[in-house]
Enzyme design. Structure first.
Site, PDB file in Angstrom:
ATOM      1  N   LYS A  47       0.853  -1.187   0.000  1.00 19.73           N
ATOM      2  CA  LYS A  47       0.000   0.000   0.000  1.00 19.73           C
ATOM      3  C   LYS A  47       0.889   1.237   0.000  1.00 19.73           C
ATOM      4  O   LYS A  47       1.781   1.379   0.853  1.00 19.73           O
ATOM      5  CB  LYS A  47      -0.884  -0.054   1.252  1.00 19.73           C
TER       6      LYS A  47
HETATM    7  O1  G3P Z   1      -7.900   1.521   5.348  1.00 20.75           O
HETATM    8  C1  G3P Z   1      -8.266   2.792   4.933  1.00 20.75           C
HETATM    9  C2  G3P Z   1      -9.670   3.227   5.286  1.00 20.75           C
HETATM   10  O2  G3P Z   1     -10.578   2.195   5.087  1.00 20.75           O
HETATM   11  C3  G3P Z   1      -9.787   3.935   6.587  1.00 20.75           C
HETATM   12  O3  G3P Z   1     -11.110   4.105   6.980  1.00 20.75           O
HETATM   13  O4  G3P Z   1     -12.776   4.768   8.669  1.00 20.75           O
HETATM   14  O5  G3P Z   1     -10.359   5.371   9.017  1.00 20.75           O
HETATM   15  O6  G3P Z   1     -11.709   6.521   7.282  1.00 20.75           O
HETATM   16  P1  G3P Z   1     -11.497   5.248   8.054  1.00 20.75           P
END
Ligand code: G3P
Length: 217
Positions: free
Chosen positions: A84
């Protein structure tokens, strides 16, 4: 649409894998910190052993040469690791190098369709548009998915759209309707997808009727 779990918690991954519908896992440094991981390499290996699907492991480096070195290291940890890489100019440059080396990548922190187009042009295997975080600041996160889908279809890009930052079942539904290739979600959201009050009510009725019949015979 493939379902990935957005977590670094081994117990959640095990439980989701046992359901038979887990297609992969995404992590990020914040998720690793949440479960208190110290040895990142060992933890990526542990996650990768719980699923045959892709496991996204994020680089910490931000300079081209360091990103490529770190990516090569992560890719060697397990055959199903996807590296990533944040959407920054040095990251985009690294995407191209890693594509040439056959290392799969997931370009993360995508908030505009043009960022996704650039990442696809550079050869990213996946792009990760963050829906929930756009919704959080009053933008239409789902519009981003629609636009990326259209751009990728217009030009035949093979880069997968990995919808991320999904916060609730409606996000998952809309992503499926818009043709996202993958949705990555917390385990809590995956579990919510199973529930419907009419399913619970219907099953309770079926079992009660069976019991009534059984009691008479
Ligand atoms: O892994 C990246 C993403 O899914 C993060 O989600 O909820 O932290 O915005 P969030």
């Amino acid at each position: 649409m493939r379902f990935f779990l957005d977590t670094a918690a081994l117990a959640e991954i095990e439980e989701a894998a046992a359901l038979g519908i887990l297609d992969g896992v995404t992590t990020n440094p914040s998720l690793m910190a949440k479960v208190g991981v110290v040895d990142f390499d060992a933890h990526y290996k542990a996650i990768a052993s719980l699923t045959s699907g892709p496991v996204s492991a994020e680089v910490i480096s931000t300079q081209y040469a360091d990103i490529v070195t770190e990516a090569r290291h992560l890719a060697r940890l397990a055959p199903n690791i996807v590296v990533k890489i944040p959407f920054i100019p040095d990251g985009v440059k690294a995407l191209k190098t890693l594509k040439e080396e056959g290392i799969p990548t997931n370009c993360t922190l995508i908030f505009s369709p043009l960022q996704a187009l650039i990442a696809a042009k550079a050869g990213a295997t996946y792009v990760s548009p963050f829906l929930g975080r756009l919704d959080d600041i009053g933008h239409q996160g789902m519009e981003l998915i629609r636009q990326i889908r259209q751009i990728f279809d217009n030009y035949g890009f093979e880069t997968y759209i990995l919808a991320a930052s999904l916060r609730h079942p409606l996000h998952v539904l809309e992503c499926a309707l818009e043709g996202a290739d993958v949705g990555t979600m917390p385990f809590s959201v995956l579990k919510q997808l199973f529930h419907h009050p009419l399913t619970d009510k219907g099953l309770a009725q079926f079992l009660a009727d069976y019991e009534k019949l059984h009691a008479r015979s």
